[in-house]
Design an enzyme around this catalytic site. Structure first.
Site, PDB file in Angstrom:
ATOM      1  N   HIS A 162       0.830  -1.210   0.000  1.00  0.00           N
ATOM      2  CA  HIS A 162       0.000   0.000   0.000  1.00  0.00           C
ATOM      3  C   HIS A 162       0.868   1.266   0.000  1.00  0.00           C
ATOM      4  O   HIS A 162       0.657   2.183  -0.804  1.00  0.00           O
ATOM      5  CB  HIS A 162      -0.934   0.014   1.219  1.00  0.00           C
ATOM      6  CG  HIS A 162      -1.602   1.333   1.410  1.00  0.00           C
ATOM      7  ND1 HIS A 162      -2.646   1.762   0.625  1.00  0.00           N
ATOM      8  CD2 HIS A 162      -1.336   2.353   2.273  1.00  0.00           C
ATOM      9  CE1 HIS A 162      -2.997   2.978   0.992  1.00  0.00           C
ATOM     10  NE2 HIS A 162      -2.218   3.365   1.986  1.00  0.00           N
ATOM     11  N   HIS A 167       1.046   4.727  -2.793  1.00  0.00           N
ATOM     12  CA  HIS A 167       1.383   6.147  -2.630  1.00  0.00           C
ATOM     13  C   HIS A 167       2.540   6.623  -3.503  1.00  0.00           C
ATOM     14  O   HIS A 167       2.499   7.732  -4.024  1.00  0.00           O
ATOM     15  CB  HIS A 167       1.695   6.445  -1.163  1.00  0.00           C
ATOM     16  CG  HIS A 167       0.475   6.508  -0.299  1.00  0.00           C
ATOM     17  ND1 HIS A 167      -0.442   7.540  -0.384  1.00  0.00           N
ATOM     18  CD2 HIS A 167      -0.001   5.665   0.653  1.00  0.00           C
ATOM     19  CE1 HIS A 167      -1.411   7.339   0.499  1.00  0.00           C
ATOM     20  NE2 HIS A 167      -1.174   6.196   1.138  1.00  0.00           N
ATOM     21  N   GLU A 208      -6.429   9.116  -0.746  1.00  0.00           N
ATOM     22  CA  GLU A 208      -6.529   7.687  -0.404  1.00  0.00           C
ATOM     23  C   GLU A 208      -7.595   6.970  -1.237  1.00  0.00           C
ATOM     24  O   GLU A 208      -7.378   5.845  -1.670  1.00  0.00           O
ATOM     25  CB  GLU A 208      -6.851   7.486   1.088  1.00  0.00           C
ATOM     26  CG  GLU A 208      -5.694   7.755   2.039  1.00  0.00           C
ATOM     27  CD  GLU A 208      -4.595   6.685   2.027  1.00  0.00           C
ATOM     28  OE1 GLU A 208      -4.692   5.700   1.285  1.00  0.00           O
ATOM     29  OE2 GLU A 208      -3.609   6.890   2.759  1.00  0.00           O
ATOM     30  N   SER A 227      -3.891   0.339  -4.541  1.00  0.00           N
ATOM     31  CA  SER A 227      -3.063  -0.725  -3.964  1.00  0.00           C
ATOM     32  C   SER A 227      -3.908  -1.917  -3.537  1.00  0.00           C
ATOM     33  O   SER A 227      -3.392  -2.861  -2.960  1.00  0.00           O
ATOM     34  CB  SER A 227      -2.303  -0.194  -2.749  1.00  0.00           C
ATOM     35  OG  SER A 227      -3.205   0.211  -1.740  1.00  0.00           O
TER      36      SER A 227
HETATM   37 FE   LIG Z   1      -2.320   5.340   2.741  1.00  0.00          FE
END
Ligand SMILES: [Fe+2]
Length: 295
Positions: A162, A167, A208, A227
Site C-alpha cells: 500500500h 502512494h 486515499e 493498492s
Molecule cells: Fe495510505
C-alpha cells in the site's frame, strides 16, 4: 470521529524493551508465530530509527519478495485499465521494481529526483499531525512489513505494498505531489483537533480513495484503491458523489470495509481548484464556517 487508529495494528513496547505488534484475532497472520515475530522485528526497526540515521533496511525473505512480485504484477494489469492517467504517468516515471520489495531508501532514490519526496519508516500508526505535517517537507511515513502469505492480494492494514505501490506512484506525479504537500501545509496550519480531522477526511476521500472521470470512464487515483486488488475491481459499483469539501469532511465512513461512497474529482484541474486551493488556504475559522454552512 475519525479513527484511523483502528486501521493499524497497535504497536507496544514491553517493560523489557520487546516490541509487540498486537494483531487482531481476525488478522490472517494472527495464529502464525513466525509472522508475528517478523512483524515485531520490523516494527522494532522503525522505532529504533531517528532522523539523521540511515533508513532501516529490512532483510526480506524470498517468500516476502514473492508476495510483492505477485501483487505488483496483478496490480500493474489493473492499473492499465482502471488507474487515472496522472497516476499511470507517475508509475511510468518512477519505475518501481517488480521483482523485489524495495527498501525505503531505494524508493526515495527513485522518487526524490522526480518530485523531491522521500520515505521515512513508521512502525504503525503515526499521530495525524505528524503524519500529515511532514508531507509539507516532502516526507512520507511508511510501514515496511508485508501482508500475510496466505492472502497475497489482501491486507487488513497498510503494508509496504500500500505505502509504496499505492502512494509512491502518485507521489511521482508532480500534480499529486503538490497536493500531498498542500495537505501537509494545511495540517500544520490548523490548530484544533476538529479542523485537523476535517483536513484528514478530505485527504482520505481524495488521495486515499479518490476517483476521477476520464474520457474512457471512471478511474482511480487514490492510493487505497490503487493498492487494493479487490477494491480496484469494485470502485465503479460504489455510490459516486460529486467532489464536495463539506460532504467529504463530515460524512461518516467505516475504514474497515470497502468505501461505498466515493468522490469523483471530475478532472485534475478541478481537484486542484477545489481540494488543492482548500488545503493551501484553510484555517480553523474557514473550516468552522464550512461545517456551519452544512449544518
Ligand atoms: Fe495510505
Amino acid at each position: 470521529m475519525f479513527e484511523e487508529g483502528q486501521y493499524f495494528a497497535p504497536v507496544n513496547t514491553d517493560a523489557d524493551g520487546t516490541v509487540v505488534v498486537e494483531l487482531g484475532e481476525t488478522h490472517p497472520g494472527f495464529a502464525d508465530a513466525e509472522y508475528r515475530d517478523r512483524r515485531n522485528a520490523i516494527a522494532a526497526l522503525a522505532l529504533e530509527w531517528k532522523p539523521g540515521l540511515p533508513m532501516p533496511t529490512v532483510d526480506y525473505t524470498d517468500a516476502e519478495h514473492e508476495i510483492w512480485r505477485l501483487a505488483s504484477a496483478e496490480l500493474a494489469i489493473k492499473h492499465q485499465a482502471l488507474a487515472s492517467r496522472e497516476y499511470l504517468d507517475g508509475s511510468e516515471r518512477l519505475k518501481l521494481p517488480a521483482d523485489h520489495i524495495p527498501q525505503l531508501h531505494e524508493v526515495s532514490e527513485l522518487l526524490e529526483p522526480l518530485t523531491g519526496f522521500s520515505y521515512m519508516p513508521a512502525a504503525g500508526l503515526v499521530p495525524l499531525r505528524e503524519f500529515y505535517g511532514v508531507l509539507a517537507d516532502g516526507r512520507f511515513h511508511a510501514t515496511q512489513y508485508i501482508r500475510h502469505h496466505s492472502v497475497p492480494l489482501y491486507t487488513p492494514e497498510p503494508d509496504v505494498i500500500h505505502e509504496v505501490i499505492g502512494h509512491a506512484n502518485a507521489l511521482a506525479a508532480p500534480r499529486f505531489a503538490a497536493l500531498y504537500r498542500a495537505a501537509g501545509d494545511a495540517a500544520r496550519r490548523v490548530h484544533s483537533e476538529e479542523a485537523l480531522e476535517f483536513v484528514s477526511r478530505v485527504f482520505w476521500f481524495t488521495l486515499e480513495f479518490g476517483v476521477i472521470s476520464e474520457g474512457d470512464g471512471l478511474k482511480a487515483y487514490g492510493a487505497g484503491i490503487c493498492s487494493s486488488y479487490g477494491e480496484i475491481d469494485e470502485f465503479r459499483d460504489m455510490t459516486i458523489l460529486p467532489l464536495d469539501l463539506v460532504t467529504m469532511g463530515t460524512i461518516d465512513y467505516d475504514i474497515t470495509h470497502y468505501q461505498d461512497k466515493l468522490f469523483d474529482a471530475g478532472s485534475m484541474d478541478r481537484l486542484e481548484d477545489v481540494v488543492g486551493e482548500f488545503w493551501e488556504n484553510c484555517d480553523d475559522d474557514a473550516i468552522e464556517r464550512l461545517k456551519a454552512d452544512a449544518a
